[in-house]
Design an enzyme around this catalytic site. Structure first.
Site, PDB file in Angstrom:
ATOM      1  N   GLU A  68       0.888  -1.170   0.000  1.00  0.00           N
ATOM      2  CA  GLU A  68       0.000   0.000   0.000  1.00  0.00           C
ATOM      3  C   GLU A  68       0.918   1.209   0.000  1.00  0.00           C
ATOM      4  OE1 GLU A  68      -1.224   3.210   1.008  1.00  0.00           O
ATOM      5  OE2 GLU A  68      -1.930   2.464   2.950  1.00  0.00           O
ATOM      6  N   CYS A 127      -2.591   8.401   3.937  1.00  0.00           N
ATOM      7  CA  CYS A 127      -2.417   7.796   2.618  1.00  0.00           C
ATOM      8  C   CYS A 127      -3.538   8.163   1.664  1.00  0.00           C
ATOM      9  CB  CYS A 127      -2.304   6.282   2.752  1.00  0.00           C
ATOM     10  SG  CYS A 127      -3.748   5.473   3.475  1.00  0.00           S
TER      11      CYS A 127
END
Length: 523
Positions: free
Chosen positions: A288, A322
């Site tokens: 990720e 993120c």
């Protein structure tokens, strides 16, 4: 549903929020310029390392300073995990996987142990919240959202999913069995380590894998509290280790032949390094890798309503998130209106002591993040962008890693500031003429982690969302669900975390063929 949205809480209307923020900002800037913090929570095993399920004496006298990003003071010195500690962790994890009981337990037995671990974490949630603030600088309200909301929701969802997964099925003469992948290295970031326990570590443990948790070196406080919870849970020896170590230990672990899989949250550069170090043995990877996430505001959108989630979706955690909405796309006809609304929101955010309930945003987590943000903004201005607000360290906060929430206008999507992740409080505003052009701009990115679409027509918003190449898209909201599979496309990574899929990432499928299995290829 567990969602990571409205991270600092939203008043009933944006107008209410604006009035409240304006009043608080004036009061805080007059009365609060310097503050002190004292570490007021117990940190277990500060002079030890947690390897193979227990606290052990450190293998070196070297220590790591825990720096408070809000005051730049050293809060505590803790033992520095070493390559020797990493070696012990891998050896113990291999023994536990190859010969120990953990992968051979029934799924229900493993789930019971992991549930004790999660219960121990929840019993320590107040300490984890304060540790998160001390080491990362986020506000206490945001830490509570990350830990009590996102993290608890993520591991509870994983525990529930484990009870329903088809660990072994039979179709006539063929048995399909889900088996753990092996020894997993989970590399965590410093911007949400407790949440990542629920997203990575708990699912890996539920699969029957053994786990080495490599925390960021800035996550010492939360790492030690989490390890203490694991000690109370009663895992078999070797099943889990926690190493809040520096880059040399990370690289050693990634390269170690005893590690079967690496799950990483981090940057593209780190992911490429992981691929290089694991390529010879073809170790499994799940990545990720952040994003440059767009928010498309429709022609018919109510900006007052939009700002109740977009403002936080673009600035929460001082941009160290993120799924941050760092590219905001608006119709050309509403560009000035959107600029004014965002400037109003950004300039009325209060910066200061993250433990103060009247403060909206704390500092960035480390000094290099401030320098990185400054460098990105300087290049953007050199490239022709216009500074609508922010763009500097706040005058009233002479200490700490503070940086004003920043909005840049006059930006082209080909500029560096529109293409590269800052991981700081910087937003660019991009105009579009048609929805087709907005979708093209949104998709014109190496990243594809998150996005949002704001319009009064929900069906139209969903239709637009289907055209955006992204792992998640919010419809009139900012955030993502941690009850369901989450991850990126393109250079935002591969594999999925959360939901049943997040557990299955840590398994292999074994086919067992019986004589009456029907058509098969004879060996």
């Amino acid at each position: 549903m567990t969602t990571l949205t409205n991270a600092v809480g939203c008043p009933s209307t944006y107008a209410d929020a604006r009035r409240t923020r304006t009043q608080r900002k004036r009061e805080l800037q007059v009365t609060t310029s310097i503050f002190e913090h004292v570490l007021d929570i117990d940190i277990p095993g500060a002079d030890q390392v947690f390897v193979a399920g227990q606290w052990r004496a450190a293998t070196t006298d070297d220590t790591i300073d825990v720096i408070d990003p809000a005051t730049e003071q050293t809060l505590i010195r803790v033992a520095r995990p070493t390559i020797d500690d990493a070696d012990h962790a891998v050896a113990a994890a291999r023994r536990a996987f190859d010969r120990g009981p953990w992968p051979r337990m029934s799924p229900d037995e493993r789930t019971a142990t992991v549930a004790r671990f999660c219960a121990a974490l929840e019993a320590d949630i107040d300490r984890l919240n304060r540790a998160t603030v001390f080491e990362s600088g986020v506000t206490l309200a945001y830490a509570q959202t990350l830990n009590q909301g996102a993290a608890v929701g993520a591991w509870n969802a994983a525990l529930a999913a484990a009870a329903t997964l088809p660990w072994e099925t039979r179709d006539g003469g063929v048995i399909l069995r889900r088996e753990p992948v092996g020894t997993v290295l989970a590399v965590l970031t410093n911007n949400g380590p407790v949440s990542l326990i629920g997203m990575k570590v708990v699912p890996a443990l539920l699969s029957g894998s053994t786990v080495i948790v490599k925390h960021a070196p800035e996550s010492q406080l939360t790492a030690h509290v989490i390890a203490d919870a694991a000690a109370r849970a009663g895992f078999p020896e070797g099943v889990i280790s926690f190493l809040p170590a520096e880059t040399d230990v990370t690289q050693y672990l990634v390269s170690h032949p005893g590690v079967d899989m690496v799950t990483l949250t981090g940057s593209q550069a780190i992911a490429r390094d992981v691929l290089h170090r694991t390529s010879d043995r073809l170790a499994r990877t799940v990545f990720e890798l952040g994003g440059k996430s767009p928010a498309i505001i429709g022609e018919d959108a109510d900006l007052n309503a939009v700002m109740t989630t977009l403002g936080d979706g673009a600035t929460a955690g001082m941009g160290q998130v993120c799924v941050l909405l760092s590219r905001i796309l608006v119709p050309e006809s509403r560009y000035t209106e959107a600029t004014e609304a965002l400037v109003d929101f950004y300039t009325n955010l209060t910066l200061g002591d993250p433990f103060d309930p009247n403060v909206d945003r704390g500092p960035l987590s480390v000094h290099r993040a401030v320098e990185r943000t400054e460098a990105h903004v300087a290049r953007a201005l050199a490239d022709g962008a216009t500074l609508a607000c922010g763009g500097k360290r706040p005058d009233h906060l002479p200490r700490g890693y503070f940086y004003e929430p920043t909005l840049l206008t006059g930006v082209d999507n080909q500029m560096s500031i529109a293409r590269n992740e800052v991981f700081g409080p910087v937003t660019v505003l991009l105009p579009y003429r048609t929805i087709d052009e907005a979708v093209d701009i949104a998709n014109d990115s190496d990243y594809g982690l998150a996005a949002s679409v704001y319009t009064s027509d929900t069906d139209e918003a969903i239709a637009i969302a289907r055209r955006i190449r992204s792992g998640s898209v919010g419809i009139n909201v900012a955030g993502m669900s941690l009850n369901h599979a989450f991850g990126g496309v393109k250079q935002s990574g591969w594999g999925r975390e959360c939901g049943p899929e997040g557990i299955l990432e840590f398994t292999d499928i074994k086919q067992m063929l019986l004589p009456d299995g029907g058509s098969f290829l004879q060996a």
